[in-house]
Design a protein around this motif. Sequence first.
Motif, PDB file in Angstrom:
ATOM      1  N   LEU A 147       0.765  -1.069  -0.181  1.00  0.00           N
ATOM      2  CA  LEU A 147      -0.025   0.105  -0.067  1.00  0.00           C
ATOM      3  C   LEU A 147       0.968   1.204   0.220  1.00  0.00           C
ATOM      4  N   THR A 148       1.994   1.047   1.009  1.00  0.00           N
ATOM      5  CA  THR A 148       2.905   2.443   0.748  1.00  0.00           C
ATOM      6  C   THR A 148       3.595   2.464  -0.250  1.00  0.00           C
ATOM      7  N   ALA A 161       1.627   3.451  -3.671  1.00  0.00           N
ATOM      8  CA  ALA A 161       1.269   5.057  -3.495  1.00  0.00           C
ATOM      9  C   ALA A 161       2.243   5.754  -4.057  1.00  0.00           C
ATOM     10  N   LYS A 162       3.345   5.279  -4.129  1.00  0.00           N
ATOM     11  CA  LYS A 162       4.723   6.219  -4.825  1.00  0.00           C
ATOM     12  C   LYS A 162       4.331   6.219  -6.405  1.00  0.00           C
ATOM     13  N   PRO A 163       5.060   6.935  -7.095  1.00  0.00           N
ATOM     14  CA  PRO A 163       5.255   6.967  -8.492  1.00  0.00           C
ATOM     15  C   PRO A 163       5.650   5.492  -9.220  1.00  0.00           C
ATOM     16  N   ARG A 172       2.497  -0.830 -11.339  1.00  0.00           N
ATOM     17  CA  ARG A 172       2.450  -2.373 -10.875  1.00  0.00           C
ATOM     18  C   ARG A 172       3.551  -3.115 -11.707  1.00  0.00           C
ATOM     19  N   ARG A 183      -5.446  -5.667  -9.955  1.00  0.00           N
ATOM     20  CA  ARG A 183      -5.596  -5.789  -8.514  1.00  0.00           C
ATOM     21  C   ARG A 183      -5.999  -4.867  -7.348  1.00  0.00           C
ATOM     22  N   GLU A 184      -6.708  -5.003  -6.730  1.00  0.00           N
ATOM     23  CA  GLU A 184      -7.299  -3.736  -5.511  1.00  0.00           C
ATOM     24  C   GLU A 184      -6.248  -4.223  -4.259  1.00  0.00           C
ATOM     25  N   ILE A 185      -5.574  -3.246  -4.002  1.00  0.00           N
ATOM     26  CA  ILE A 185      -4.588  -3.450  -2.752  1.00  0.00           C
ATOM     27  C   ILE A 185      -5.126  -3.400  -1.367  1.00  0.00           C
ATOM     28  N   LYS A 233     -18.188   3.375  -5.053  1.00  0.00           N
ATOM     29  CA  LYS A 233     -17.547   2.111  -5.047  1.00  0.00           C
ATOM     30  C   LYS A 233     -18.365   1.003  -4.348  1.00  0.00           C
ATOM     31  N   LYS A 251      -8.002   5.715  -0.704  1.00  0.00           N
ATOM     32  CA  LYS A 251      -7.293   4.931  -1.688  1.00  0.00           C
ATOM     33  C   LYS A 251      -7.758   4.616  -3.168  1.00  0.00           C
ATOM     34  N   LEU A 263      -5.785   7.517  -4.643  1.00  0.00           N
ATOM     35  CA  LEU A 263      -4.459   7.093  -4.950  1.00  0.00           C
ATOM     36  C   LEU A 263      -4.424   6.090  -6.106  1.00  0.00           C
ATOM     37  N   GLY A 264      -5.301   5.675  -6.507  1.00  0.00           N
ATOM     38  CA  GLY A 264      -5.294   4.739  -7.553  1.00  0.00           C
ATOM     39  C   GLY A 264      -4.813   3.360  -7.172  1.00  0.00           C
ATOM     40  N   LEU A 265      -5.052   3.129  -5.662  1.00  0.00           N
ATOM     41  CA  LEU A 265      -4.755   1.868  -5.139  1.00  0.00           C
ATOM     42  C   LEU A 265      -5.995   0.770  -5.350  1.00  0.00           C
ATOM     43  N   VAL A 266      -7.280   1.219  -5.442  1.00  0.00           N
ATOM     44  CA  VAL A 266      -8.440   0.844  -5.556  1.00  0.00           C
ATOM     45  C   VAL A 266      -9.104   1.175  -6.468  1.00  0.00           C
ATOM     46  N   SER A 267      -9.863   0.572  -7.671  1.00  0.00           N
ATOM     47  CA  SER A 267     -10.630   1.171  -8.530  1.00  0.00           C
ATOM     48  C   SER A 267     -12.033   1.453  -8.292  1.00  0.00           C
ATOM     49  N   ARG A 270       1.037  10.893  -8.621  1.00  0.00           N
ATOM     50  CA  ARG A 270       1.551  10.324  -7.566  1.00  0.00           C
ATOM     51  C   ARG A 270       2.841  10.960  -6.888  1.00  0.00           C
ATOM     52  N   PRO A 278      -0.663   5.366   5.103  1.00  0.00           N
ATOM     53  CA  PRO A 278      -1.828   4.587   5.124  1.00  0.00           C
ATOM     54  C   PRO A 278      -2.412   4.301   6.738  1.00  0.00           C
TER      55      PRO A 278
END
Lengths: 277, 283
Positions: free
Chosen positions: A89-90, A93-95, A98, A275-277, B12, B54, B57-61, B80, B87
């Motif tokens: 997750l950390t 969130a950086k540039p 995947r 994938r959802e993190i 969502k 999230k 930040l694009g971690l979850v769609s 980003r 988090p």
Amino acid sequence: MKASLRRMLWISRITFLEAVRQRFFAFLLVLSAAMVLSSVSFRVFDFGHGELKFIADFGFGGMFFFGSVLAVVMTAQLFFSEIDNRTALTLLAKPLSRAEFLLGKFCGAWAVLGVFVVVLAALQGTVLWAREQELLSLADPAAKLAPAFNLEGLLQLVLLQWLRLGVVISIVLAISALARTFLFAVVVGALAVVAGQLQWIAQDAFLRPTDSQLYAAFLWVSTRVIPNLQQFNLADALVLGSTGVDDGAILVVVLSGLAYLLAYLTLGSLIFRRREI
Amino acid sequence: MSSAISVRHLTKDFRIGIRGLKLRAVDDVSLEIPRGQVFGLLGPNGCGKSTTLKIVLGLVSATAGEISILGEPSATSSARRRTGFLPEAPYFHKFLSGRELVRYCAQLSGVADADVDAAVEDALGLAAMTEAADRTIGTYSKGMLQRIGFAQAVVHDPELVILDEPTAGVDPVGSAAIGRMIHAMREKGKTVVLCSHLLGQVEQVCDRVAIMDRGKLVLEGAVDDVLARRDRHVMTVEAMTPAARAAAEAALAAHGAKVASVTHPRRSLEDLFRELVTGSRDA
Ligand SMILES: Nc1ncnc2c1ncn2[C@@H]1O[C@H](COP(=O)(O)OP(=O)(O)OP(=O)(O)O)[C@@H](O)[C@H]1O
Ligand SMILES: [Mg+2]
């Protein structure tokens, strides 16, 4: 491009550090090393080249088997430790894309297995060479028959085994990208390795004529999707170079290995992107 | 100038269970978070705060809706690069030392090689973690984890910092320290978005707040505006006598106004404390 490479290298660096700190890696390395060294005691069968072959089969068998275990379990573990501990997750969130994350994981795991293969091969090579010298000094007529230990062949073997493990890692990463749990990834990954070892059976069957179109289609698909992992196992042919292996044949194996490796990494990245993190 | 974060009609759904049952975690939320302010996102547990962040930040769609960060579509790596994220309940590779982690994050965030050392020390200093920076993260307390998490989030000098419950599990002294870090970011002109259950602290540090409930946005506005009661007035009167009060009430009643209550204003414990105590000897 350069920035992307730098991010990937950092991911692989931390992955490598994490892996070599694990007891699991040390345990399998010691176990395999013990297996190689224990082959020194196989003097009871004093049948010249047969003995060297036996030592090689035993030692490389250990390297091959434990290497596969390491490639499946460690890769899945390295992937899921980031997901389950939410360190991903950390990081994500950086540039960091995947694909970069997955490739970084791949390179880190592959480097660890590189260390594994090189250490064991060096050990195995030393054992073979020492025993060969010993047999030759006995001036036993049977020893004259002993196929010469071949250093160049050993290097080729290291490269092939490492490539084979790279293919396994890329498959396990693709499975992990899809899997919800570590256990699932390990079980399916192990099945994939077994399927890869047996792939040549399907390949053989495919070459034989059959009435069933469906069966032929199934064979065609499975021989394309599953890489033939057996083809990397040229251990005694290479190292005890009596038969000798054609350079062209090795090149074909290397190219097909690289093709599978890239294909599975691409597939894994595509799956991981969703994938959802 | 574009907003720091702009969320339009965000929805969502999480698929839960195998029968395709859906849980709506965020329900048609629209938000504009202006730049240069501290923005608080509040709400009860499970109302969808973390999920919203999230998605940003694009971690979850997202199931539906549009999001942009600093004028760029979210989930692009250039957006980003300008954003830092802490988090909730953060957890880091525990075999790394604090300094190694922050350096790792600086490298991933694209800090130029020549600037990495300085950036790492700055971030550690801002998070008051310089002293403990060489211990491995496995030995850190919750408060230290939050602070090293803050350091890794700001090491690349982002324009926007997103903090998900930075004070969870942190004692009052540590919370105040985190409050000061947020304030320092604001002074530097950064935008800070935070989730927190410490309403008292949110009231102090935030310029704007939004409150979510069951995935829906129920209120959004500047703290001063949403807390002020425009239909009521407070007059502070000195040297009041009963006669003056009766006269004032009569005068107000003549205009149709009514005195609802008369109380003495209360000073806060903090004000009293500051009045009595001249200052710490260490300061
Ligand atoms: N990956 C997931 N799969 C299924 N449901 C999820 C998932 N993540 C969150 N949820 C659900 O979505 C809802 C919102 O969760 P979220 O974590 O955003 O809440 P929150 O507002 O951050 O709460 P808290 O204050 O406890 O941190 C919850 O009901 C939660 O159970
Ligand atoms: Mg939350």
